[in-house]
Design an enzyme around this catalytic site. Structure first.
Site, PDB file in Angstrom:
ATOM      1  N   GLY A  17      -2.552 -15.789   4.777  1.00  0.00           N
ATOM      2  CA  GLY A  17      -1.504 -15.882   3.630  1.00  0.00           C
ATOM      3  C   GLY A  17      -2.093 -15.664   2.426  1.00  0.00           C
ATOM      4  O   GLY A  17      -1.744 -16.249   1.342  1.00  0.00           O
ATOM      5  N   GLY A  18      -3.458 -14.788   2.353  1.00  0.00           N
ATOM      6  CA  GLY A  18      -4.162 -14.373   1.103  1.00  0.00           C
ATOM      7  C   GLY A  18      -5.447 -15.158   1.014  1.00  0.00           C
ATOM      8  O   GLY A  18      -6.073 -14.990  -0.025  1.00  0.00           O
ATOM      9  N   SER A  75       2.270  -8.148   2.105  1.00  0.00           N
ATOM     10  CA  SER A  75       1.900  -7.729   1.055  1.00  0.00           C
ATOM     11  C   SER A  75       3.160  -6.800   0.419  1.00  0.00           C
ATOM     12  O   SER A  75       3.823  -6.204   1.240  1.00  0.00           O
ATOM     13  CB  SER A  75       0.796  -6.905   0.656  1.00  0.00           C
ATOM     14  N   GLY A  76       3.714  -7.262  -0.864  1.00  0.00           N
ATOM     15  CA  GLY A  76       4.682  -6.332  -1.582  1.00  0.00           C
ATOM     16  C   GLY A  76       4.224  -4.892  -2.187  1.00  0.00           C
ATOM     17  O   GLY A  76       5.130  -4.272  -2.690  1.00  0.00           O
ATOM     18  N   LEU A  99      -7.936 -15.282   2.821  1.00  0.00           N
ATOM     19  CA  LEU A  99      -9.264 -14.573   3.001  1.00  0.00           C
ATOM     20  C   LEU A  99      -9.483 -13.821   1.523  1.00  0.00           C
ATOM     21  O   LEU A  99     -10.744 -13.599   1.526  1.00  0.00           O
ATOM     22  CB  LEU A  99      -8.933 -13.481   4.101  1.00  0.00           C
ATOM     23  N   TYR A 109      13.910 -17.066   5.899  1.00  0.00           N
ATOM     24  CA  TYR A 109      12.972 -16.583   5.013  1.00  0.00           C
ATOM     25  C   TYR A 109      13.485 -16.493   3.482  1.00  0.00           C
ATOM     26  O   TYR A 109      14.816 -16.034   3.406  1.00  0.00           O
ATOM     27  CB  TYR A 109      12.456 -15.232   5.253  1.00  0.00           C
TER      28      TYR A 109
HETATM   29  P1  NAP Z   1      -0.915 -12.135   4.405  1.00  0.00           P
HETATM   30  O1  NAP Z   1      -1.186 -10.689   4.328  1.00  0.00           O
HETATM   31  O2  NAP Z   1      -1.889 -12.827   5.251  1.00  0.00           O
HETATM   32  O3  NAP Z   1      -0.582 -12.844   3.292  1.00  0.00           O
HETATM   33  C1  NAP Z   1      -0.011 -12.255   2.191  1.00  0.00           C
HETATM   34  C2  NAP Z   1      -0.576 -12.644   1.016  1.00  0.00           C
HETATM   35  O4  NAP Z   1      -1.742 -12.097   0.601  1.00  0.00           O
HETATM   36  C3  NAP Z   1       0.205 -12.378  -0.376  1.00  0.00           C
HETATM   37  O5  NAP Z   1       0.107 -13.296  -1.240  1.00  0.00           O
HETATM   38  C4  NAP Z   1      -0.313 -10.949  -0.574  1.00  0.00           C
HETATM   39  O6  NAP Z   1      -0.245 -10.593  -2.137  1.00  0.00           O
HETATM   40  C5  NAP Z   1      -1.823 -11.167  -0.392  1.00  0.00           C
HETATM   41  N1  NAP Z   1      -2.515  -9.968   0.111  1.00  0.00           N
HETATM   42  C6  NAP Z   1      -2.060  -9.036   1.321  1.00  0.00           C
HETATM   43  N2  NAP Z   1      -2.678  -7.814   1.194  1.00  0.00           N
HETATM   44  C7  NAP Z   1      -3.612  -7.908   0.141  1.00  0.00           C
HETATM   45  C8  NAP Z   1      -4.463  -6.924  -0.498  1.00  0.00           C
HETATM   46  N3  NAP Z   1      -4.770  -5.842   0.485  1.00  0.00           N
HETATM   47  N4  NAP Z   1      -5.210  -7.293  -1.505  1.00  0.00           N
HETATM   48  C9  NAP Z   1      -4.836  -8.538  -2.030  1.00  0.00           C
HETATM   49  N5  NAP Z   1      -3.974  -9.376  -1.650  1.00  0.00           N
HETATM   50  C10 NAP Z   1      -3.407  -9.385  -0.670  1.00  0.00           C
HETATM   51  O7  NAP Z   1       0.289 -12.179   5.414  1.00  0.00           O
HETATM   52  P2  NAP Z   1       1.478 -13.112   5.224  1.00  0.00           P
HETATM   53  O8  NAP Z   1       2.616 -13.095   4.159  1.00  0.00           O
HETATM   54  O9  NAP Z   1       1.335 -14.698   5.247  1.00  0.00           O
HETATM   55  O10 NAP Z   1       2.405 -13.030   6.598  1.00  0.00           O
HETATM   56  C11 NAP Z   1       2.584 -11.672   7.067  1.00  0.00           C
HETATM   57  C12 NAP Z   1       4.149 -11.692   7.646  1.00  0.00           C
HETATM   58  O11 NAP Z   1       3.909 -12.532   8.857  1.00  0.00           O
HETATM   59  C13 NAP Z   1       5.215 -12.306   6.875  1.00  0.00           C
HETATM   60  O12 NAP Z   1       5.864 -11.371   6.151  1.00  0.00           O
HETATM   61  C14 NAP Z   1       6.203 -12.695   7.928  1.00  0.00           C
HETATM   62  O13 NAP Z   1       6.983 -11.308   8.170  1.00  0.00           O
HETATM   63  C15 NAP Z   1       5.306 -13.161   9.224  1.00  0.00           C
HETATM   64  N6  NAP Z   1       5.015 -14.492   9.484  1.00  0.00           N
HETATM   65  C16 NAP Z   1       5.544 -15.051  10.560  1.00  0.00           C
HETATM   66  C17 NAP Z   1       5.192 -16.374  10.773  1.00  0.00           C
HETATM   67  C18 NAP Z   1       5.878 -17.167  12.140  1.00  0.00           C
HETATM   68  O14 NAP Z   1       5.844 -18.175  12.493  1.00  0.00           O
HETATM   69  N7  NAP Z   1       6.249 -16.242  13.058  1.00  0.00           N
HETATM   70  C19 NAP Z   1       4.786 -17.294  10.029  1.00  0.00           C
HETATM   71  C20 NAP Z   1       4.369 -16.689   8.674  1.00  0.00           C
HETATM   72  C21 NAP Z   1       4.317 -15.388   8.435  1.00  0.00           C
HETATM   73  P3  NAP Z   1       0.302  -9.216  -2.707  1.00  0.00           P
HETATM   74  O15 NAP Z   1       1.840  -9.264  -2.241  1.00  0.00           O
HETATM   75  O16 NAP Z   1       0.295  -9.369  -4.020  1.00  0.00           O
HETATM   76  O17 NAP Z   1      -0.291  -7.757  -2.191  1.00  0.00           O
END
Ligand code: NAP
Length: 306
Positions: free
Chosen positions: A221-222, A271-272, A224, A62
């Site tokens: 990944g956002g 999200s952060g 949606l 990561y």
């Molecule tokens: P995600 O929540 O689908 O996407 C995150 C993105 O969506 C960020 O840009 C975030 O922006 C935005 N977001 C999330 N919640 C939001 C909200 N309530 N309102 C507005 N924007 C929102 O998750 P992801 O980061 O893709 O994946 C989550 C975790 O899964 C990763 O951190 C990692 O630990 C794990 N992962 C695992 C694999 C694997 O192969 N095992 C692959 C990918 C990911 P903001 O930060 O600005 O809110």
């Protein structure tokens, strides 16, 4: 949505007598992009733990091999955090990166030597003596189940890893390795934008074994929140209608939709923003009507069930 301070995320055993994690798990993939100072990282971790989100998901790769170090910096600055959390990390992918000059092509490596070396490097970066859970990040076509099981068993015997599991494995791959060493979970992509694990036996196989999946990218990944095509706009509208009627946030309805599955998914947040983690925790306090759950499925797939 409930007040973050009033939220208490439930805990879940990933398998009988096995590892216990928080139902909602904080994904750390994007930690480097959040541009947080060490104090802000400590604050984010503290806020997660305060609402019961005690499990944190990492991988060696990561942030181009930087995220574990950023998290470790926070743990070194605030050592009392380590005993109040579970750390998950992954290994098995080798990226071409300035921090790994020996890698000439992006590839998988699930050899015993690499699994052990990668885990030991994760421990160094994180500044901890053990991982609560180590996952093989992706299935490797050159993977020998016996060799992976041997690596996992050695790391567990050495006390470096408490539990082991996999990510993105098919049902067959999961079961083959699980027969050799008990696996805690299979971490797979799942959201209204990626429903495959409901239909390719991944979740059914885990439910039968009583093992809870971890699910990644709850919002694709956002996408949606932002997909501009007609299907994306329609899906958002359907989720928003349910959210408005239930007086819940859009994000909480998505997490509740994920957690309704009988295999007991443990969703990862991405999200952060602490309010987004709180939205996931709020989703542990309610369930959707069956008709609403299917309305979201229909919008997600673009057709009725038979
Ligand atoms: P995600 O929540 O689908 O996407 C995150 C993105 O969506 C960020 O840009 C975030 O922006 C935005 N977001 C999330 N919640 C939001 C909200 N309530 N309102 C507005 N924007 C929102 O998750 P992801 O980061 O893709 O994946 C989550 C975790 O899964 C990763 O951190 C990692 O630990 C794990 N992962 C695992 C694999 C694997 O192969 N095992 C692959 C990918 C990911 P903001 O930060 O600005 O809110």
């Amino acid at each position: 949505m409930s007040e973050p301070s009033l939220l208490a995320c439930p805990r879940i055993a990933t398998r009988k007598d096995g590892l216990e994690l928080s139902r909602v798990i904080a994904g750390m993939w994007r930690l480097g992009e959040w541009n947080m100072s060490v104090e802000q990282r400590i604050g984010f971790i503290e806020d997660c733990i305060a609402m019961g989100v005690t499990s944190f998901d990492h991988a060696d790769i990561y942030g181009n091999y930087s995220v574990e170090g950023l998290f470790g910096e926070a743990l070194r600055a605030q050592p009392s955090l380590r005993g109040r959390m579970e750390i998950v990390s992954k290994c098995g992918i080798k990226l071409v990166s300035p921090s790994r000059p020996a890698h000439t092509i992006q590839h998988y490596d699930t050899s015993l030597e690499h699994i052990v070396a990668s885990c030991e490097e994760s421990l160094r970066q994180l500044g901890t003596d053990y991982l609560d859970l180590l996952l093989i990040h992706r299935p490797d076509p050159l993977m020998h189940f016996d060799e992976v099981a041997e690596a996992f068993t050695r790391l567990q015997a050495a006390g470096k890893v408490r539990h082991v599991g996999v990510s993105n494995f098919t049902r067959h791959q999961f079961e083959a390795l699980n027969r050799r060493v008990p696996l805690a979970t299979n971490q797979v992509e799942f959201s209204p934008l990626h429903t495959a694990p409901m239909f390719d036996a991944t979740f059914d196989g885990l439910q039968e074994l009583g093992i809870a999946p971890m699910t990644w990218s709850p919002f694709g990944g956002g996408r949606l929140f932002s997909a501009p095509d007609d299907a994306g706009v329609h899906l958002r509208a359907v989720i928003q209608q349910v959210a408005d009627r239930m007086e819940q946030s859009f994000a909480s309805v998505v997490f509740a939709w994920i957690m309704m599955l009988p295999s007991r998914p443990m969703p990862l947040t991405g999200s952060g923003k602490i309010a987004s983690v709180a939205a996931a925790v709020a989703a542990t306090t309610f369930t959707l009507e069956r008709s609403d759950w299917f309305a979201i499925l229909r919008a997600a797939r673009g057709h009725e069930v038979a």
